[in-house]
Design a protein around this motif. Sequence first.
Motif, PDB file in Angstrom:
ATOM      1  N   LYS A 189       0.848  -1.192   0.000  1.00 22.87           N
ATOM      2  CA  LYS A 189       0.000   0.000   0.000  1.00 22.87           C
ATOM      3  C   LYS A 189       0.884   1.242   0.000  1.00 22.87           C
ATOM      4  O   LYS A 189       1.985   1.222   0.528  1.00 22.87           O
ATOM      5  N   GLY A 190       0.392   2.292  -0.615  1.00 21.85           N
ATOM      6  CA  GLY A 190       1.125   3.545  -0.585  1.00 21.85           C
ATOM      7  C   GLY A 190       1.386   4.098  -1.966  1.00 21.85           C
ATOM      8  O   GLY A 190       0.631   3.866  -2.915  1.00 21.85           O
ATOM      9  N   PHE A 191       2.486   4.820  -2.078  1.00 24.58           N
ATOM     10  CA  PHE A 191       2.821   5.585  -3.275  1.00 24.58           C
ATOM     11  C   PHE A 191       2.874   4.719  -4.536  1.00 24.58           C
ATOM     12  O   PHE A 191       2.283   5.063  -5.553  1.00 24.58           O
ATOM     13  N   THR A 192       3.589   3.591  -4.480  1.00 23.14           N
ATOM     14  CA  THR A 192       3.753   2.778  -5.690  1.00 23.14           C
ATOM     15  C   THR A 192       2.433   2.193  -6.165  1.00 23.14           C
ATOM     16  O   THR A 192       2.177   2.123  -7.364  1.00 23.14           O
ATOM     17  N   LYS A 193       1.589   1.779  -5.242  1.00 22.07           N
ATOM     18  CA  LYS A 193       0.286   1.228  -5.623  1.00 22.07           C
ATOM     19  C   LYS A 193      -0.614   2.328  -6.173  1.00 22.07           C
ATOM     20  O   LYS A 193      -1.269   2.152  -7.199  1.00 22.07           O
ATOM     21  N   ARG A 194      -0.628   3.477  -5.501  1.00 25.77           N
ATOM     22  CA  ARG A 194      -1.483   4.596  -5.905  1.00 25.77           C
ATOM     23  C   ARG A 194      -1.175   5.054  -7.330  1.00 25.77           C
ATOM     24  O   ARG A 194      -2.073   5.391  -8.097  1.00 25.77           O
ATOM     25  N   TYR A 195       0.104   5.063  -7.700  1.00 23.66           N
ATOM     26  CA  TYR A 195       0.507   5.567  -9.024  1.00 23.66           C
ATOM     27  C   TYR A 195       0.827   4.463 -10.023  1.00 23.66           C
ATOM     28  O   TYR A 195       1.284   4.745 -11.126  1.00 23.66           O
TER      29      TYR A 195
END
Length: 88
Positions: free
Chosen positions: A30-36
């Motif tokens: 979860k976090g930046f890499t998943k969001r983008y």
Amino acid sequence: MSNRRNGTLYIGVTSELSRRVWQHRESQIKGFTKRYGLKLLVYYEWFEDIRDAIQREKTMKHWPRAWKVRLVHAMNPTWDDLYETLNQ
């Protein structure tokens, strides 16, 4: 990690690069890499000592984007996904 050529960049550190990249590719983190949608390994560096890797990560996170892009272009000018080459 990136989502495409000249796309969003993420810098991180790990002691098991292949496993960690797989986790990002499978959206398990979860976090930046998943969001983008950052699923492409476009650049990496190896360090014998994790403390050196952590210091390099901290340093690079303060760099301007242009410096990071220059590093990717030097190692991987076509921004290919380097994940498949890790265990060769």
